[in-house]
Design an enzyme around this catalytic site. Sequence first.
Site, PDB file in Angstrom:
ATOM      1  N   LEU A   1       0.987  -5.493   6.197  1.00  0.00           N
ATOM      2  CA  LEU A   1      -0.423  -5.793   5.937  1.00  0.00           C
ATOM      3  C   LEU A   1      -0.474  -6.886   4.868  1.00  0.00           C
ATOM      4  O   LEU A   1       0.536  -7.180   4.227  1.00  0.00           O
ATOM      5  CB  LEU A   1      -1.153  -4.538   5.453  1.00  0.00           C
ATOM      6  CG  LEU A   1      -1.243  -3.392   6.474  1.00  0.00           C
ATOM      7  CD1 LEU A   1      -1.845  -2.158   5.830  1.00  0.00           C
ATOM      8  CD2 LEU A   1      -2.052  -3.805   7.694  1.00  0.00           C
ATOM      9  N   SER A   2      -1.652  -7.468   4.663  1.00  0.00           N
ATOM     10  CA  SER A   2      -1.726  -8.545   3.671  1.00  0.00           C
ATOM     11  C   SER A   2      -1.283  -8.055   2.294  1.00  0.00           C
ATOM     12  O   SER A   2      -0.676  -8.801   1.535  1.00  0.00           O
ATOM     13  CB  SER A   2      -3.132  -9.142   3.618  1.00  0.00           C
ATOM     14  OG  SER A   2      -4.091  -8.157   3.312  1.00  0.00           O
ATOM     15  N   GLU A   3      -1.558  -6.777   1.976  1.00  0.00           N
ATOM     16  CA  GLU A   3      -1.051  -6.203   0.727  1.00  0.00           C
ATOM     17  C   GLU A   3      -0.670  -4.741   0.889  1.00  0.00           C
ATOM     18  O   GLU A   3      -1.356  -3.977   1.575  1.00  0.00           O
ATOM     19  CB  GLU A   3      -2.085  -6.294  -0.404  1.00  0.00           C
ATOM     20  CG  GLU A   3      -1.766  -7.315  -1.457  1.00  0.00           C
ATOM     21  CD  GLU A   3      -2.203  -8.706  -1.057  1.00  0.00           C
ATOM     22  OE1 GLU A   3      -1.673  -9.681  -1.627  1.00  0.00           O
ATOM     23  OE2 GLU A   3      -3.072  -8.825  -0.202  1.00  0.00           O
ATOM     24  N   THR A   4       0.457  -4.411   0.255  1.00  0.00           N
ATOM     25  CA  THR A   4       0.834  -3.014   0.018  1.00  0.00           C
ATOM     26  C   THR A   4       0.844  -2.842  -1.492  1.00  0.00           C
ATOM     27  O   THR A   4       1.387  -3.677  -2.220  1.00  0.00           O
ATOM     28  CB  THR A   4       2.217  -2.703   0.609  1.00  0.00           C
ATOM     29  OG1 THR A   4       2.160  -2.866   2.032  1.00  0.00           O
ATOM     30  CG2 THR A   4       2.637  -1.273   0.295  1.00  0.00           C
TER      31      THR A   4
END
Length: 287
Positions: A44-47
């Site tokens: 995902l774009s951020e974890t």
Amino acid sequence: MEIPVFTVDAFSNLPFRGNPAAICPLMHELTDDLYQKIAAEMNLSETVFITSINPSDNFTTGSRFRLRWFTPTTEVNLCGHATLASAAVLFKHKENVNPKLVFETRSGDLAVTQRGEGYVMDFPLNPPTKQDANEFKDILKTAVGNHPIQDVYLCPITKKLLVRLSDSCERSVLTSLKVDAAALQRSETSGRVKGLIVTMKGSPDCQPGYDFYSRYFAPWMGIAEDPVTGSAHTVLGSYWSKELGKKKMLAYQCSSRGGELELEVRDDGRINIAGQAVTVLQGTITL
């Protein structure tokens, strides 16, 4: 080792909209290498990884936590949607008892409070400075083609380049932009730019009354297009507040998923960014 994980769609009250982040509440720190591998796996774009600062605290009683954000390829200094999602996990799923949570991050202390159905984040304001468009002609051509441009600004702190489309452009110009992420990355290799914001004036007279629209591209950080970007709005909020003469604004990020952000530029050099969040997945990473 078992690591709990939640996928939360931030800046939306509906599943499959807004910006998804993977949230991992941890009892103790892991290695940077493992953080990065998990973020690449989640893709995902951020974890984001949440850890307690005081060993005697837990996720229900603690009010201060450490946050670290990773894209699939690198650690980042600031991420709005994953901060919002982290607070949602602690308040909703861990039933945190505190009225305010404070996260220690690479961008300093970030506070989040509950408000109605959503959450309010206390973020730094990152004002951009006006630039000569000719200095960025390659990246501008790659991003917006021949569409007319009204302003080019750069925020040196965040390395986000803000490009404002002319007021003569319809919203469909922004939503229909086809940006080639690889070409965009090749067009700017100086290191000055790590993210591109394309924005335009909104339609405040039409319900729900958005003051401005935007899209955000960050192939330099491993993200072709980010669906809804809190950190970009620390730059956008500063720019549009001055342009519109307003402190409170309603913004919409026009990605395919889309998301809504409530902004309030404060007199102390900070910005409140508010939105909702919905959990779509809860599970366990087994290593």
